[in-house]
Write a protein that holds these residues in place. Sequence first.
Motif, PDB file in Angstrom:
ATOM      1  N   ALA A  23       0.824  -1.211   0.000  1.00 13.71           N
ATOM      2  CA  ALA A  23       0.000   0.000   0.000  1.00 13.71           C
ATOM      3  C   ALA A  23       0.855   1.256   0.000  1.00 13.71           C
ATOM      4  CB  ALA A  23      -0.942  -0.012   1.207  1.00 13.71           C
ATOM      5  N   VAL A  24       1.998   1.211   0.684  1.00 12.81           N
ATOM      6  CA  VAL A  24       2.908   2.368   0.681  1.00 12.81           C
ATOM      7  C   VAL A  24       3.392   2.636  -0.741  1.00 12.81           C
ATOM      8  CG1 VAL A  24       5.149   3.223   1.497  1.00 12.81           C
ATOM      9  CG2 VAL A  24       3.602   2.080   3.085  1.00 12.81           C
ATOM     10  N   ALA A  25       3.688   1.547  -1.475  1.00 13.92           N
ATOM     11  CA  ALA A  25       4.128   1.711  -2.869  1.00 13.92           C
ATOM     12  C   ALA A  25       3.011   2.317  -3.717  1.00 13.92           C
ATOM     13  CB  ALA A  25       4.566   0.362  -3.435  1.00 13.92           C
ATOM     14  N   GLY A  26       1.790   1.853  -3.495  1.00 11.18           N
ATOM     15  CA  GLY A  26       0.652   2.420  -4.230  1.00 11.18           C
ATOM     16  C   GLY A  26       0.510   3.904  -3.966  1.00 11.18           C
ATOM     17  N   ASN A  27       0.715   4.288  -2.721  1.00 12.41           N
ATOM     18  CA  ASN A  27       0.609   5.699  -2.374  1.00 12.41           C
ATOM     19  C   ASN A  27       1.740   6.522  -2.981  1.00 12.41           C
ATOM     20  OD1 ASN A  27      -1.705   5.707  -0.915  1.00 12.41           O
ATOM     21  ND2 ASN A  27      -0.782   6.541   0.935  1.00 12.41           N
ATOM     22  N   ALA A  28       2.951   6.002  -2.892  1.00 10.32           N
ATOM     23  CA  ALA A  28       4.083   6.746  -3.457  1.00 10.32           C
ATOM     24  C   ALA A  28       3.856   6.971  -4.947  1.00 10.32           C
ATOM     25  CB  ALA A  28       5.388   5.988  -3.219  1.00 10.32           C
ATOM     26  N   ALA A  29       3.290   5.973  -5.621  1.00 10.34           N
ATOM     27  CA  ALA A  29       3.063   6.098  -7.066  1.00 10.34           C
ATOM     28  C   ALA A  29       1.954   7.101  -7.374  1.00 10.34           C
ATOM     29  CB  ALA A  29       2.720   4.732  -7.656  1.00 10.34           C
ATOM     30  N   THR A  30       0.821   6.944  -6.706  1.00  9.24           N
ATOM     31  CA  THR A  30      -0.316   7.796  -7.062  1.00  9.24           C
ATOM     32  C   THR A  30      -0.096   9.247  -6.643  1.00  9.24           C
ATOM     33  OG1 THR A  30      -1.464   7.126  -5.033  1.00  9.24           O
ATOM     34  CG2 THR A  30      -1.977   5.895  -7.033  1.00  9.24           C
ATOM     35  N   HIS A  31       0.809   9.465  -5.677  1.00 13.17           N
ATOM     36  CA  HIS A  31       1.110  10.835  -5.243  1.00 13.17           C
ATOM     37  C   HIS A  31       2.421  11.358  -5.838  1.00 13.17           C
ATOM     38  CE1 HIS A  31      -1.721   9.338  -2.214  1.00 13.17           C
ATOM     39  NE2 HIS A  31      -2.042  10.588  -1.989  1.00 13.17           N
ATOM     40  N   ALA A  56       3.939   1.334   8.008  1.00 15.07           N
ATOM     41  CA  ALA A  56       3.144   2.553   8.119  1.00 15.07           C
ATOM     42  C   ALA A  56       3.830   3.588   8.989  1.00 15.07           C
ATOM     43  CB  ALA A  56       1.775   2.227   8.713  1.00 15.07           C
ATOM     44  N   MET A  57       3.947   4.778   8.488  1.00 14.61           N
ATOM     45  CA  MET A  57       4.175   5.952   9.325  1.00 14.61           C
ATOM     46  C   MET A  57       3.461   7.124   8.672  1.00 14.61           C
ATOM     47  SD  MET A  57       7.550   7.933  10.814  1.00 14.61           S
ATOM     48  CE  MET A  57       7.234   9.481  11.714  1.00 14.61           C
ATOM     49  N   ARG A  58       2.839   7.926   9.521  1.00 11.12           N
ATOM     50  CA  ARG A  58       2.140   9.158   9.136  1.00 11.12           C
ATOM     51  C   ARG A  58       2.676   9.731   7.810  1.00 11.12           C
ATOM     52  NH1 ARG A  58       1.427  13.638  13.863  1.00 11.12           N
ATOM     53  NH2 ARG A  58      -0.444  14.659  13.091  1.00 11.12           N
ATOM     54  N   GLY A  59       1.821   9.704   6.807  1.00 10.89           N
ATOM     55  CA  GLY A  59       2.212  10.197   5.486  1.00 10.89           C
ATOM     56  C   GLY A  59       2.376   9.088   4.464  1.00 10.89           C
ATOM     57  N   PHE A  60       2.784   7.914   4.900  1.00 10.49           N
ATOM     58  CA  PHE A  60       2.608   6.623   4.224  1.00 10.49           C
ATOM     59  C   PHE A  60       2.899   6.670   2.713  1.00 10.49           C
ATOM     60  CE2 PHE A  60      -0.097   2.898   3.077  1.00 10.49           C
ATOM     61  CZ  PHE A  60       0.206   2.043   4.108  1.00 10.49           C
ATOM     62  N   GLY A  61       4.148   6.828   2.344  1.00 12.63           N
ATOM     63  CA  GLY A  61       4.502   6.830   0.922  1.00 12.63           C
ATOM     64  C   GLY A  61       4.406   8.197   0.281  1.00 12.63           C
ATOM     65  N   ALA A  62       3.493   9.030   0.779  1.00 13.62           N
ATOM     66  CA  ALA A  62       3.357  10.383   0.237  1.00 13.62           C
ATOM     67  C   ALA A  62       4.479  11.294   0.735  1.00 13.62           C
ATOM     68  CB  ALA A  62       1.995  10.961   0.613  1.00 13.62           C
ATOM     69  N   VAL A  63       5.056  10.955   1.900  1.00 14.57           N
ATOM     70  CA  VAL A  63       6.144  11.764   2.450  1.00 14.57           C
ATOM     71  C   VAL A  63       7.370  11.701   1.539  1.00 14.57           C
ATOM     72  CG1 VAL A  63       7.856  11.782   4.318  1.00 14.57           C
ATOM     73  CG2 VAL A  63       5.417  11.683   4.855  1.00 14.57           C
ATOM     74  N   ILE A  98      -0.117  16.555  -0.881  1.00 15.89           N
ATOM     75  CA  ILE A  98      -1.382  15.915  -1.215  1.00 15.89           C
ATOM     76  C   ILE A  98      -1.348  14.556  -0.539  1.00 15.89           C
ATOM     77  CG2 ILE A  98      -0.383  15.095  -3.413  1.00 15.89           C
ATOM     78  CD1 ILE A  98      -3.239  15.090  -4.561  1.00 15.89           C
ATOM     79  N   LYS A  99      -2.484  14.163   0.021  1.00 17.98           N
ATOM     80  CA  LYS A  99      -2.537  12.867   0.716  1.00 17.98           C
ATOM     81  C   LYS A  99      -3.923  12.264   0.569  1.00 17.98           C
ATOM     82  CE  LYS A  99      -1.314   9.463   3.432  1.00 17.98           C
ATOM     83  NZ  LYS A  99      -2.557   8.746   3.403  1.00 17.98           N
ATOM     84  N   ASN A 100      -3.948  10.982   0.212  1.00 13.25           N
ATOM     85  CA  ASN A 100      -5.239  10.278   0.197  1.00 13.25           C
ATOM     86  C   ASN A 100      -5.723  10.091   1.624  1.00 13.25           C
ATOM     87  OD1 ASN A 100      -3.047   8.475   0.666  1.00 13.25           O
ATOM     88  ND2 ASN A 100      -4.425   6.748   0.341  1.00 13.25           N
ATOM     89  N   ARG A 127     -12.519  16.366   6.134  1.00 11.93           N
ATOM     90  CA  ARG A 127     -11.379  15.919   5.354  1.00 11.93           C
ATOM     91  C   ARG A 127     -10.314  15.488   6.368  1.00 11.93           C
ATOM     92  NH1 ARG A 127     -10.591  17.376   0.151  1.00 11.93           N
ATOM     93  NH2 ARG A 127     -11.992  19.130   0.221  1.00 11.93           N
ATOM     94  N   GLY A 128      -9.662  14.383   6.108  1.00  6.51           N
ATOM     95  CA  GLY A 128      -8.637  13.904   7.042  1.00  6.51           C
ATOM     96  C   GLY A 128      -7.599  14.976   7.297  1.00  6.51           C
ATOM     97  N   VAL A 129      -7.118  15.036   8.545  1.00 11.97           N
ATOM     98  CA  VAL A 129      -6.267  16.150   8.957  1.00 11.97           C
ATOM     99  C   VAL A 129      -4.841  15.724   9.287  1.00 11.97           C
ATOM    100  CG1 VAL A 129      -5.935  17.911  10.752  1.00 11.97           C
ATOM    101  CG2 VAL A 129      -8.207  17.486   9.835  1.00 11.97           C
ATOM    102  N   GLY A 130      -4.664  14.524   9.816  1.00 14.59           N
ATOM    103  CA  GLY A 130      -3.424  14.195  10.508  1.00 14.59           C
ATOM    104  C   GLY A 130      -2.175  14.165   9.658  1.00 14.59           C
ATOM    105  N   GLU A 131      -2.295  13.705   8.422  1.00  9.78           N
ATOM    106  CA  GLU A 131      -1.073  13.454   7.669  1.00  9.78           C
ATOM    107  C   GLU A 131      -0.511  14.623   6.847  1.00  9.78           C
ATOM    108  OE1 GLU A 131      -0.974   8.915   6.423  1.00  9.78           O
ATOM    109  OE2 GLU A 131      -3.007   9.731   6.303  1.00  9.78           O
ATOM    110  N   PRO A 132      -1.363  15.408   6.152  1.00  9.78           N
ATOM    111  CA  PRO A 132      -0.780  16.412   5.243  1.00  9.78           C
ATOM    112  C   PRO A 132       0.305  17.296   5.860  1.00  9.78           C
ATOM    113  CG  PRO A 132      -3.133  16.252   4.885  1.00  9.78           C
ATOM    114  CD  PRO A 132      -2.833  15.399   6.091  1.00  9.78           C
ATOM    115  N   PRO A 133       0.122  17.767   7.112  1.00 10.72           N
ATOM    116  CA  PRO A 133       1.168  18.661   7.627  1.00 10.72           C
ATOM    117  C   PRO A 133       2.520  17.981   7.831  1.00 10.72           C
ATOM    118  CG  PRO A 133      -0.470  18.186   9.338  1.00 10.72           C
ATOM    119  CD  PRO A 133      -1.015  17.647   8.047  1.00 10.72           C
ATOM    120  N   THR A 134       2.483  16.647   8.079  1.00 15.20           N
ATOM    121  CA  THR A 134       3.753  15.930   8.217  1.00 15.20           C
ATOM    122  C   THR A 134       4.490  15.884   6.890  1.00 15.20           C
ATOM    123  OG1 THR A 134       2.720  14.520   9.869  1.00 15.20           O
ATOM    124  CG2 THR A 134       4.748  13.713   8.910  1.00 15.20           C
ATOM    125  N   ILE A 135       3.718  15.850   5.808  1.00 17.40           N
ATOM    126  CA  ILE A 135       4.294  15.608   4.483  1.00 17.40           C
ATOM    127  C   ILE A 135       5.006  16.853   3.952  1.00 17.40           C
ATOM    128  CG2 ILE A 135       3.709  14.955   2.113  1.00 17.40           C
ATOM    129  CD1 ILE A 135       1.246  13.475   3.355  1.00 17.40           C
TER     130      ILE A 135
END
Lengths: 737, 158
Positions: free
Chosen positions: A317-325, A351-358, A452-454, A690-698
């Motif tokens: 799933a981390v790979a999927g996120n890194a690709a789509t973002h 998994a860590m907050r941001g999950f591939g998008a970081v 940007i984060k799913n 809208r989900g809040v937790g991850e975007p600011p980490t990224i």
Amino acid sequence: MTTPRVGERTGRIGDSTARPDGTPKVTGAFAFSSDLYLTGMLWGVTVRAPHPRAEIHGVDVGPALAVRGVAAALTAEDVPGRAVYGLDVPDQPVLARDTVRYQGEPVALVAADHPETARRAAAEVAVDYTVLEPLTDPRRALDDGSPQLHPGGNLVRHVPIRRGDPQPTAEVVVTGEYTVGMQDQAFLGPESGLAVPAADGGVDLYIATQWLHVDRDQVAAALGLAPELVRLHLSGVGGAFGAREDLSMQIHACLLALRTGRPVKMVYSREESFFGHVHRHPAILRYEHGATREGRLVYVKAEILLDGGAYASTSQAVAGNAATHAAGPYEVPNAHVDVYALYTNNPPCGAMRGFGAVQACFGYESQMDRLAAACGLDPAEIRIRNAMREGSAAITGQVLDFPAPVAELVRRVRDRPLPPQRSTDLRAMPGGVGGTTHGEDVVRGVGYGVSIKNVCFSEGFDDFATARVRLEVTGGEPVATVFTAACEVGQGLVTVQEQVVRTELGVDRVMIAPADTSVGGAGSSSASRQTYMTTGAVRAACAKVRDRLAGRDPASLGDEVIDATVEWRHRPTSPLDPVTGQGFAHVQYAFAAHRAVVDVDLGLGLVKVVELATAQDVGKAVNPLAVAGQIHGGSAQGLGLALMEEIQVRDGEIVNPSFTDYLIPTVLDMPPMSLDVLELADPNAPYGVRGVGEPPTISSTPAIVAAVRAATGRNLNRVPVRPEHITAEGLSVEAGR
Amino acid sequence: MRVELTVNGEPQVADDVWEGESLLYVLRERLGLPGAKNACEQGECGSCTVYLDGTVVCACLVAAGQAEGAEVVTVEGLADGDALDPVQRAFLDAGAVQCGFCTPGLVVAVHDLLARTPDPAEADVREALAGNLCRCTGYEHILAAVRLAAERGGEGRS
């Protein structure tokens, strides 16, 4: 959003309601999983392999059993059920039997009447190893000569994305290779729990986790028990950030409890914690961006290697996120992206907050700054020119059918007044209380980052949350009780549930029952999803209660009890096409923009972040004070990745498993953080949230690095940035890479 | 060995203490006072901050035997019955509590700071709290809680 005022709380959606667990947390009465105690309980300890790759020829627990006070010592032979576990791929042994794939892999367990006795006995367990050369370079994972670490080979997942012209050309082309180090979630409450054997042959596990039901299913499989005989109860959770999505001591404590017939408590030390959970994937990212002379993106090419370490965890799933973002929150008509998640003998990552998008964000935002320089544009301007908006298509072809105010977020942080030039307080300089400079050699820089984060689970996952709401009259007053398995990990979910019920039922007294597996699953407190999902489920359950109430005053219920349970889903998503990576993969995106201002001591390479401004769209601030807390905390973790946080791994071995050597930001490292919170409702989401937790980490990470680049003129292609990357000697370090 | 000490005003006796045990272990596992937290066991995180004879210490770094005869105050001893200490109240009102694992140590550290310096400048607050790690809040609301407690303390004195 207006700034919440102290004492302003009516307890409904949009109020800065006080946490129901706040008072016990400030008085010390709140029971974290490491605080649990039962008379006669034993302490469990893990024996871990010291080698990143080895064969095991035998494990002798006899010497441990001979230690006075020891009640049990177990090996892989003592696992009665499924020998392996894992979130997506069950590839990780409960206890290693023949093979060790990372340093710190559990090999045996010991339970004793005092933790020190258990630790000493654990040191007596004799394991016969043949040490093998570890595979530690993810770039070599797929080479013919490299050892195959799992039966299916070393590729966990390859995610391609192909969109538009396969051979695009552009007037301006910039390339770059970037590296992201291994970050740790570093929650303060260590892995811990208490397993209590039950009279029915089952076990009750009191545990700090992010996802009770998936823990339960994996524990039950390993114990060879029916799931209903394994009852999980959420204990106090001392932070999570992704690190509690995989199992740690859950199965181990239950094995020891069932073997001894006594309650068994396990608590990891900080050092063990660094070996006991997955980390953020280190990444190597190669990017090529093509644009017009005006700075409009024509194409993005990216290849991203994610070092998944020894076991799969959530690497797929981390790979999927890194690709789509991979292209960020920007419109780009042509994309060619390949993401590879790989097995190595490094520590397992997940998994860590941001999950591939970081990782992707550090790559694409570094590229946007290069592109701005190549086009002679301001860094904020090039982001605004290419910003996604409602109706934009992502590189997966997914059209954004919700507000996407990316340009507005950038403008908001850009247009804030800059902080004053230089504080006279030496403590505000780089080096801080160390007093290493009086301002000589100190230069200032400003940088931007946009994320940007799913939100919620993606790629066709059946994502649901369950809530049960009971309404009755107690003591002459209507009381609503909410039962879920949703994990409060610090984010304030218990408060949100109360707010939903008060809003929907107009009942002031709301109780949140302890989360456990006696109700249906809630999914994980991850992917910025739990407020979205459990809010949806609790609201739907309240609607059912309201239907049965049929307009009556709740106070008039008398002896009648209304009890409603709902399993709630967000709208479905689709898998990515395996060849083109196209598909409606994400239910929602969230966005944040940061502007960082830094002072850098060129002589010593020390950085002081002077100010961090964030603009973020949260759809609806269910609890404004908690939203601000999420943004502050997320931004801090991004600052950590930018400047200090890295698990340093040499030849597969962690060299800094302590808070002395793995640095997380202190209050001296953090700058004042100004916030601009937008509330543009997502029409698909409950209350528009809208989900809040991850975007600011990224986005705080690339913003800070961009500011350091602006101040120093260095390339800085790696995070965390170290002092030697900034000082003069750093030039050769960088050139040599 | 036996350790006798006073905790939150009550005389306490712990028996069968192993010489290697810390004050933190004795408080948490022998005296039923788990308010002070164990997050690093090496004095880096401040989660176990308590008063030892009026001085704040990391309880994980104090050997149990060193606390013999001492007066210890933990986070459990700050509230007066149901009446929270102003620092505890300020942490709640300012949103300084998320997961709460760092909270007991920070509450004690802020309590000590404001007892010594009732109206500290922000730079002084940051310096005083640099030994207390928090992973959830980014410290912004903790600083707000200190300001709030200081303001209310000022009102109380006037």
